[in-house]
Design a protein around this motif. Sequence first.
Motif, PDB file in Angstrom:
ATOM      1  N   GLU A 159       0.703  -1.177   0.012  1.00 42.89           N
ATOM      2  CA  GLU A 159       0.020   0.022  -0.091  1.00 42.89           C
ATOM      3  C   GLU A 159       1.011   1.355   0.128  1.00 42.89           C
ATOM      4  O   GLU A 159       0.872   2.159   0.927  1.00 42.89           O
ATOM      5  N   THR A 160       1.714   1.504  -1.237  1.00 37.35           N
ATOM      6  CA  THR A 160       2.595   2.612  -1.285  1.00 37.35           C
ATOM      7  C   THR A 160       2.228   3.098  -2.725  1.00 37.35           C
ATOM      8  O   THR A 160       1.827   2.684  -3.569  1.00 37.35           O
ATOM      9  N   ALA A 161       2.569   4.437  -2.766  1.00 31.97           N
ATOM     10  CA  ALA A 161       2.350   5.080  -4.091  1.00 31.97           C
ATOM     11  C   ALA A 161       3.501   4.247  -5.362  1.00 31.97           C
ATOM     12  O   ALA A 161       2.882   4.191  -6.339  1.00 31.97           O
ATOM     13  N   TYR A 162       4.513   3.999  -4.651  1.00 29.96           N
ATOM     14  CA  TYR A 162       5.528   3.431  -5.698  1.00 29.96           C
ATOM     15  C   TYR A 162       4.828   2.007  -6.211  1.00 29.96           C
ATOM     16  O   TYR A 162       4.749   1.920  -7.510  1.00 29.96           O
ATOM     17  N   HIS A 163       4.205   1.224  -5.360  1.00 27.45           N
ATOM     18  CA  HIS A 163       3.615  -0.160  -5.851  1.00 27.45           C
ATOM     19  C   HIS A 163       2.169   0.221  -6.511  1.00 27.45           C
ATOM     20  O   HIS A 163       2.142  -0.533  -7.768  1.00 27.45           O
ATOM     21  N   PHE A 164       1.608   1.236  -6.415  1.00 30.04           N
ATOM     22  CA  PHE A 164       0.388   1.569  -7.184  1.00 30.04           C
ATOM     23  C   PHE A 164       0.535   1.825  -8.652  1.00 30.04           C
ATOM     24  O   PHE A 164       0.159   1.725  -9.511  1.00 30.04           O
ATOM     25  N   LEU A 165       1.897   2.836  -8.509  1.00 28.55           N
ATOM     26  CA  LEU A 165       2.211   3.336  -9.826  1.00 28.55           C
ATOM     27  C   LEU A 165       2.769   2.314 -10.654  1.00 28.55           C
ATOM     28  O   LEU A 165       2.880   2.410 -12.065  1.00 28.55           O
ATOM     29  N   MET A 166       3.625   1.352  -9.859  1.00 26.79           N
ATOM     30  CA  MET A 166       4.360   0.164 -10.725  1.00 26.79           C
ATOM     31  C   MET A 166       3.254  -0.565 -11.585  1.00 26.79           C
ATOM     32  O   MET A 166       3.258  -0.907 -12.701  1.00 26.79           O
ATOM     33  N   GLU A 167       2.279  -0.747 -10.638  1.00 27.53           N
ATOM     34  CA  GLU A 167       0.898  -1.370 -11.591  1.00 27.53           C
ATOM     35  C   GLU A 167       0.404  -0.799 -12.620  1.00 27.53           C
ATOM     36  O   GLU A 167      -0.013  -1.225 -13.431  1.00 27.53           O
ATOM     37  N   HIS A 168       0.328   0.532 -12.438  1.00 28.17           N
ATOM     38  CA  HIS A 168      -0.215   1.263 -13.497  1.00 28.17           C
ATOM     39  C   HIS A 168       0.507   1.325 -14.757  1.00 28.17           C
ATOM     40  O   HIS A 168      -0.244   1.194 -15.822  1.00 28.17           O
ATOM     41  N   VAL A 169       1.845   1.390 -14.578  1.00 26.97           N
ATOM     42  CA  VAL A 169       2.490   1.488 -15.771  1.00 26.97           C
ATOM     43  C   VAL A 169       2.676   0.186 -16.375  1.00 26.97           C
ATOM     44  O   VAL A 169       2.836   0.110 -17.756  1.00 26.97           O
ATOM     45  N   ARG A 170       2.458  -0.876 -15.783  1.00 29.98           N
ATOM     46  CA  ARG A 170       2.465  -2.351 -16.297  1.00 29.98           C
ATOM     47  C   ARG A 170       1.392  -2.777 -16.672  1.00 29.98           C
ATOM     48  O   ARG A 170       1.282  -3.936 -17.446  1.00 29.98           O
ATOM     49  N   LEU A 171       0.221  -2.048 -16.788  1.00 33.66           N
ATOM     50  CA  LEU A 171      -1.059  -1.988 -17.494  1.00 33.66           C
ATOM     51  C   LEU A 171      -0.875  -1.975 -19.079  1.00 33.66           C
ATOM     52  O   LEU A 171      -1.462  -2.679 -19.831  1.00 33.66           O
ATOM     53  N   VAL A 172       0.242  -1.044 -19.411  1.00 36.31           N
ATOM     54  CA  VAL A 172       0.470  -0.792 -20.603  1.00 36.31           C
ATOM     55  C   VAL A 172       1.470  -2.220 -21.350  1.00 36.31           C
ATOM     56  O   VAL A 172       1.290  -2.746 -22.291  1.00 36.31           O
ATOM     57  N   ASN A 173       2.568  -2.401 -20.339  1.00 38.58           N
ATOM     58  CA  ASN A 173       3.630  -3.296 -20.763  1.00 38.58           C
ATOM     59  C   ASN A 173       4.006  -3.997 -19.232  1.00 38.58           C
ATOM     60  O   ASN A 173       4.539  -3.249 -18.424  1.00 38.58           O
ATOM     61  N   PRO A 174       3.885  -5.257 -19.307  1.00 39.07           N
ATOM     62  CA  PRO A 174       4.440  -6.005 -17.861  1.00 39.07           C
ATOM     63  C   PRO A 174       5.771  -5.727 -17.435  1.00 39.07           C
ATOM     64  O   PRO A 174       6.061  -5.952 -16.346  1.00 39.07           O
ATOM     65  N   LYS A 175       6.532  -5.341 -18.425  1.00 34.95           N
ATOM     66  CA  LYS A 175       8.230  -5.063 -18.229  1.00 34.95           C
ATOM     67  C   LYS A 175       8.263  -3.523 -17.754  1.00 34.95           C
ATOM     68  O   LYS A 175       9.512  -3.281 -17.408  1.00 34.95           O
ATOM     69  N   ASN A 176       7.456  -2.593 -17.758  1.00 25.86           N
ATOM     70  CA  ASN A 176       7.694  -1.235 -17.392  1.00 25.86           C
ATOM     71  C   ASN A 176       7.817  -1.538 -15.923  1.00 25.86           C
ATOM     72  O   ASN A 176       7.402  -2.154 -15.147  1.00 25.86           O
ATOM     73  N   ARG A 177       8.776  -0.116 -15.531  1.00 22.60           N
ATOM     74  CA  ARG A 177       8.785  -0.037 -14.367  1.00 22.60           C
ATOM     75  C   ARG A 177       9.033   1.540 -13.923  1.00 22.60           C
ATOM     76  O   ARG A 177       8.976   2.259 -14.830  1.00 22.60           O
ATOM     77  N   ILE A 178       9.015   1.756 -12.698  1.00 23.98           N
ATOM     78  CA  ILE A 178       9.229   3.215 -12.223  1.00 23.98           C
ATOM     79  C   ILE A 178      10.367   3.178 -11.206  1.00 23.98           C
ATOM     80  O   ILE A 178      10.738   2.155 -10.570  1.00 23.98           O
ATOM     81  N   PHE A 179      10.922   4.269 -10.954  1.00 19.41           N
ATOM     82  CA  PHE A 179      11.921   4.407 -10.219  1.00 19.41           C
ATOM     83  C   PHE A 179      11.966   5.907  -9.165  1.00 19.41           C
ATOM     84  O   PHE A 179      11.175   6.915  -9.553  1.00 19.41           O
TER      85      PHE A 179
END
Length: 305
Positions: free
Chosen positions: A120-140
């Motif tokens: 339950e973190t902004a990092y985790h939620f945004l990681m899921e968000h970008v992976r809706l487009v491509n499962p290999k996407n990441r955030i930093f």
Amino acid sequence: MMNKPINVKKQKRNEQARETTLAVTEKTELMKFLLEKLAGKGRNHIKGILARGQVSVAGKKTTQYNHPLEVGQQVVISWAQVGNEEKLVGLKILHEDQDLIVINKEAGLLSIASEKEKKETAYHFLMEHVRLVNPKNRIFVVHRLDRDTSGVMMYSKSKEVQQLLQNSWKESVQDRRYIALVEGAVQKPEGTITSWLTESKTLKMYSNPTPNGGQKAITHYKVLEKNQNYSLLEVRLETGKKNQIRVHMQTLGHSIVGDKKYGSTQNPIGRMGLHALEIKFTHPTTGAIMHFKTDIPGKFLRMVK
């Protein structure tokens, strides 16, 4: 009491897939094309369907707002939800491009994982968000806000952009302002606090007015509103050290409301009275000046009326 951690609600939608196919009749960019063709749908709505990978050009999905279109191409929009999309609670995306995501985070939500909380973190939620487009996407992570601090912050979409921002932070960030609700009536209408910060073994920061081997920290403040009990300050960081504003407000003799760690004895708003109001920076790859500003929390304003 401090805010409890934000919870995420998952929402499934069982809709039949629906698609809209649009023909390109002149050279243009994708966002301009969609705004013209999807009359009645706002820019933010269109940004959302792009970010979720619901738009294809010539048979290939794209999330880029400025994707060039050629005469004869077809743009296909899928109106079905992508997978079991999570509804983001606790943050709002203010801007997204191929390099960055800028958000407005609510108090109570962690920026990144802790030993006790992983998901339950902004990092985790945004990681899921970008992976809706491509499962290999990441955030930093580029920078952080404390769990009980709300406001604007950013993440990068690649290690390279993360390093570009972090290595040139002082040059890239032109302005970074916070709003602090503090205890008591601050007498000076504005001022600057300069001190050297050191961290104890218990992870608490301590301020010293003279050089002592610690990190030099400079904070500028201006009183916006006040009464006999509380003051609302606009705070500008010249340096960005851990807990800098919190410890400097304690040094000023006016601890941030709800910040028990740094001397507060009151918590009338049920959270810490610190909000990241705005940030202005140079985009690390385009060179464009980016400026994002959020609203002052209503709870803060009500305390100084």
